[in-house]
Scaffold this active site. Structure first.
Site, short mmCIF file in Angstrom:
data_model
loop_
_atom_site.label_atom_id
_atom_site.label_comp_id
_atom_site.label_asym_id
_atom_site.label_seq_id
_atom_site.Cartn_x
_atom_site.Cartn_y
_atom_site.Cartn_z
N GLU A 13 1.10 -0.50 -5.11
CA GLU A 13 0.10 0.53 -5.36
C GLU A 13 0.88 1.83 -5.51
O GLU A 13 1.29 2.45 -4.52
CB GLU A 13 -0.91 0.63 -4.21
CG GLU A 13 -2.05 1.58 -4.55
CD GLU A 13 -2.47 2.48 -3.40
OE1 GLU A 13 -3.45 3.22 -3.57
OE2 GLU A 13 -1.84 2.44 -2.33
N ASP A 15 0.82 -1.21 0.00
CA ASP A 15 0.00 0.00 0.00
C ASP A 15 0.86 1.26 0.00
O ASP A 15 1.93 1.31 0.60
CB ASP A 15 -0.89 -0.01 1.25
CG ASP A 15 -1.83 1.16 1.31
OD1 ASP A 15 -2.67 1.29 0.40
OD2 ASP A 15 -1.73 1.96 2.26
#
Length: 649
Positions: A369, A315
């Site tokens: 990401e 993330d």
């Protein structure tokens, strides 16, 4: 009198590796471990707190008294405190009472605890990750599913809101109960992988799991570590890979968490320009500190080894790599070369990828990401890259949604939003995400991003999905998008499964199921999904008609498919150039009544042996309105058998 006995699981080499940032399995050493000393069963505790004056273990076994069970500091200056407490058992609640250099007593949960209490106190539990796995067959062959030359279609899910108890909608399902519903659903729908939004322990439900306090603990909201392992085991036994969201970018400032762990900036960077995240009001790991690197890379290893995860989606990589991320001028300082790259974070990510791929090879995937154009993100570290297996294709997502939001009458001027990705789609190994971030915070659900009346909204979304599934790259779809969830995602409640009683929603779900199977069984769509040989434009510039035509190609000469998108609400007779000696058959039509479409039959009206679109001959094809078609090149008789098999699934 101190009732803690001396004991250690650390060798001198362990300590050396830890201090060098090269110990990647610290979970075997730190934390609470059930051991036997002098014939007595008990628990060995160890914690890193180099700036503490004193560390003790407090819990329900000593009435949370910080004077009774004081740990011993190691002699080697490592900052590790450890000791053995006799007769403690599984389920014992505990914390560390850490006396700071200033005499303050901090009560901290164990950074390496395997389980946490699910309440405001959030004490750690003496626990275990022992589990008798049944997925040996999967583990021995999963490289075939996880390799880049295989179809990868991911269903992103938030475990707390995919489905809840029917009679108690405020109650979470246990991991095992989720398995009973999720496994057959994914199998029927044809997804190859599931991605769980963070399952690590977190205190605040509205964070969706991205504000983690217990990095080594499966959240007890849904059960025990073994319950989560059962869910993963069942997915594996049914041929479905598991990707976990992993958050090494930041952590919250909860009093019992990592923040100021021993009274000093231990895990976070001391400089707020590097150590505080202004958007999330959280704290950023100090990637230049060796012990912190060991903590984080060990954490990645832990979920891949102990929980048999097949991949980690990392993330907020953009925020990690850029010193100026979400900061104004004067709120950040350039690196030693005058640039905005966080060199320590980049080196950490390179080391993380190197370590996990060395340990697990191509059995696993790491996915970034990352929303910027940071170079070489999915290239090997030895070639100067960051080493990820894949990267989310955020530019494709934004351009695609921007285009499809437009009324068809206005699409002419934005025609090349759908072609622009072909300029860079092989620069990295891309995964196309239609994730949770696109259906929250006032952005509306996917179906309500589409223009027009109900028929046009569903027709547009069906065509968007055809475009997504036939575009080079892996796929990711957030839960509920497969059947046209009408409301924005709400983490507090179950998806609106009742919508499936309506034909348009059921038809959309059926379309996703068929696209998944088409993607999985047509080599043209996956074998070269990261290779420029796998894609060719036939018509990219017809903005007047809003029509797109392209080829997808597998490794065999016969594995070729043609995709035609008509993004206007009118039936069109469209002439397409084809090569001499090729013959085509329509095998997929998003306007099919099966998908609650209009049922316009996309016939090949005629074939001409005259040059067209720089090809030697042409076909004229009847295009349904707001529809995506897939045509198969007919070179042998085998395909018809394959096509029948596809539609039976």
């Amino acid at each position: 009198m101190n009732s803690v006995k001396t004991y250690t699981l650390f060798t001198d080499h362990d300590v050396y590796l830890f201090k060098e940032g090269k110990h990647y399995k610290l979970y075997d050493k730190f934390g609470a471990h059930s051991v036997e000393k002098d014939g007595v069963q008990g628990v060995y505790f160890s914690v890193w707190a180099p700036n503490a004056k004193k560390v003790s273990v407090i819990g329900n076994f000593n009435n949370w008294n910080h004077k009774d069970h004081i740990l011993y500091p190691r002699w080697d200056g490592s900052g590790i405190w450890e000791g053995f407490i006799a007769e403690l058992t599984w389920g014992t609640l505990y914390k560390y009472a850490i006396e700071t250099a200033y005499g303050e007593i901090l009560e901290k949960s164990d950074p390496y605890a395997l389980s946490w209490e699910q309440n405001i106190q959030a004490a750690s539990l003496v626990s275990t990750t022992w589990y008798e796995w049944s997925d040996k067959e999967w583990m021995n062959s999963r490289w075939e599913v996880n390799r880049l030359e295989s179809p990868i279609s991911v269903y992103e899910i938030h475990l707390g809101s995919w489905v809840r108890e029917e009679d108690s909608p405020d109650k979470f399902l246990n991991y095992r109960d989720i398995a009973k519903k999720l496994v057959p659903y994914l199998k029927e729908m044809g997804f190859t992988h599931v991605e769980f939004m963070p399952v690590m322990e977190f205190p605040y439900d509205p964070s969706w799991g991205y504000q983690i306090t217990g990095f080594y603990a499966a959240t007890s909201r849904f059960g025990s570590p073994q319950d989560l392992m059962y869910l993963i085991d069942e997915l594996h036994r049914n041929g479905i890979g598991v990707i976990l969201d992993w958050v090494p970018s930041h952590f919250p400032g909860d009093a019992n968490g990592l923040y100021k762990f021993d009274g000093s900036s231990l895990y976070e960077h001391e400089d707020p320009k590097k150590g505080f995240h202004p958007d999330w009001k959280s704290y950023i790991f100090n990637y230049g500190r060796n012990e912190v690197k060991s903590f984080l890379i060990s954490n990645a290893m832990f979920w891949l080894e102990r929980y048999h995860a097949d991949g980690l989606r990392v993330d907020a990589v953009t925020s990690m790599l850029h010193l100026d991320y979400s900061r104004n001028e004067g709120e950040w300082e350039p690196n030693q070369y005058g640039g905005n790259v966080n060199l320590e974070a980049k080196a950490f990510l390179q080391e993380f990828n190197t370590a996990v791929y060395k340990e697990f090879g191509n059995n696993i995937i790491t996915i970034a990401e990352e929303s910027s154009d940071f170079p070489l993100l999915t290239k090997p570290v030895h070639n100067g890259g960051v080493g990820f297996g894949m990267k989310w294709m955020m530019g494709w997502m934004h351009d695609t949604l921007d285009y499809f939001k437009l009324d068809p009458i206005h699409r002419k001027g934005s025609h090349h939003k759908l072609t622009f990705a072909s300029m860079y789609m092989y620069n990295e190994n891309y995964m196309m995400p239609l994730s949770h971030d696109e259906v929250v915070h006032g952005k509306s659900s996917l179906i309500y991003k589409m223009p027009g009346d109900e028929w046009q909204k569903f027709a547009n979304l069906r065509t968007l999905y055809v475009y997504m599934y036939t575009h080079p790259g892996a796929k990711l779809l957030f839960m509920g998008d497969e059947f046209g969830q009408t409301s924005e995602w709400n983490f507090k409640q179950s998806l609106d499964w009742h919508l499936l009683q309506y034909p348009v929603h059921k038809g959309l779900q059926t379309l996703i199921k068929d696209l998944n199977h088409m993607y999985r069984y047509e080599p043209a769509f996956y074998e070269n999904q990261f290779n420029p040989k796998g894609f060719e434009w036939i018509e990219a510039d017809d903005q007047d008609n809003s029509v797109y035509v392209y080829l997808r190609k597998g490794k065999r000469r016969d594995d070729v498919c043609m995709v035609v998108l008509n993004l206007t609400p009118r039936i069109v007779e469209y002439k397409i150039g084809i090569n001499e000696g090729t013959h085509w058959e329509v095998v997929f039509n998003s306007d099919d009544e099966r998908y609650s479409g209009g049922g316009v039959d996309p016939e090949i009206l005629k074939e001409e042996h005259k040059e067209w679109m720089n090809r030697s001959k042409s076909i004229t094809l009847k295009l349904p309105p707001l529809a995506g078609l897939i045509l198969k090149q007919k070179r042998d008789k085998k395909y018809k058998l394959h096509r029948i098999k596809l539609h039976k699934k």
